[in-house]
Design a protein around this motif. Sequence first.
Motif: not given
Length: 310
Positions: A89-96, A219-223, A248-253, A307-310
């Motif tokens: 739920g805290s990761r990159m939110e994507v709509m197809i 290509a868009l890893p959780v780092s 353009g990726m978002r992250c959480i501090l 920090v963790i990427t969404q």
Amino acid sequence: MNDWTEAQTVYLEETYLEGFARDNERVEAVVVNDNPILRRPGKKVYFNQIVGLKEGKNPFHFKAQDNSNNLGTKSINIQRNIQKIRKVGSRMEVMILPFERKGEPGEVGKLLEETLLKALIENGRFNMKKKFGFSIGKLDDTNAAAQLGKNMNVNYVLAGSVSETKGSEEKEGSMEIYAQIIETKTSRILTTQNVYGVDIDRETLEKLCRGLVIRLHDALPVSEGIVVRVSGKKVFLDLGKESRIKEGMRCILFKDGEPLVHPITGKLIGPPAVELARAMILAVHEGYCEAEIQEVLSDGITTANKVITQ
């Protein structure tokens, strides 16, 4: 067993199990979850093991056997909770968005979006919005895709195209799927991936979709990293090109909260996470990146925060 009760909750990815078994004659075997761990027999034997913990329940069953085949058993259950920032739920939110059709669309191709959505949900990398948006018509119309994402209140959309050719006696039918993940605020394309297959049926379509999802995930890893400098709304993170993150990726501090200690055993069960801010990555360099804070959730952002990427 040392320091463990029959049931407890931890936030740790792994833990250290240790204890001893004793017998008036000789302990011949010690087994944990059907895996022998005893190095040598003896009247009193000690054992230890580092074990990984999956999310949820982690049962451990211990058996000790002596040279007369007497058996002693003990069981414990360790419940591992995942910190909120690491949950889907805290990761990159994507709509197809519905894919553009090219070539000679077949019946299997009509199942593409649903099959791809299923593969994305099972993979767990992205927080998927289950409602499809409206078709943008063409894959290269990124501004239209981004605007649709904004209208649906999501930060990222997955747009693409599928090209199909029907088979014949001389030639197998084929399918090629292209997909882009687009950041809706700036219309930036984060990644473009494609997969290709022949002799297309439902099973092949599922395999292509799983392969496409793996490529998008890669290509868009959780780092994860740390904050190395704070300058107003700009933060510098120790995530660079080597981490494969994208502008353009978002992250959480965040930072670790107060350590949680079991009140009976005194065992450290790990700290919860305290979210501090959400930021967008602006530029990626060798060894570090620059990000801009979009939303402050708690005061006190400093260097060495995580920090963790969404």
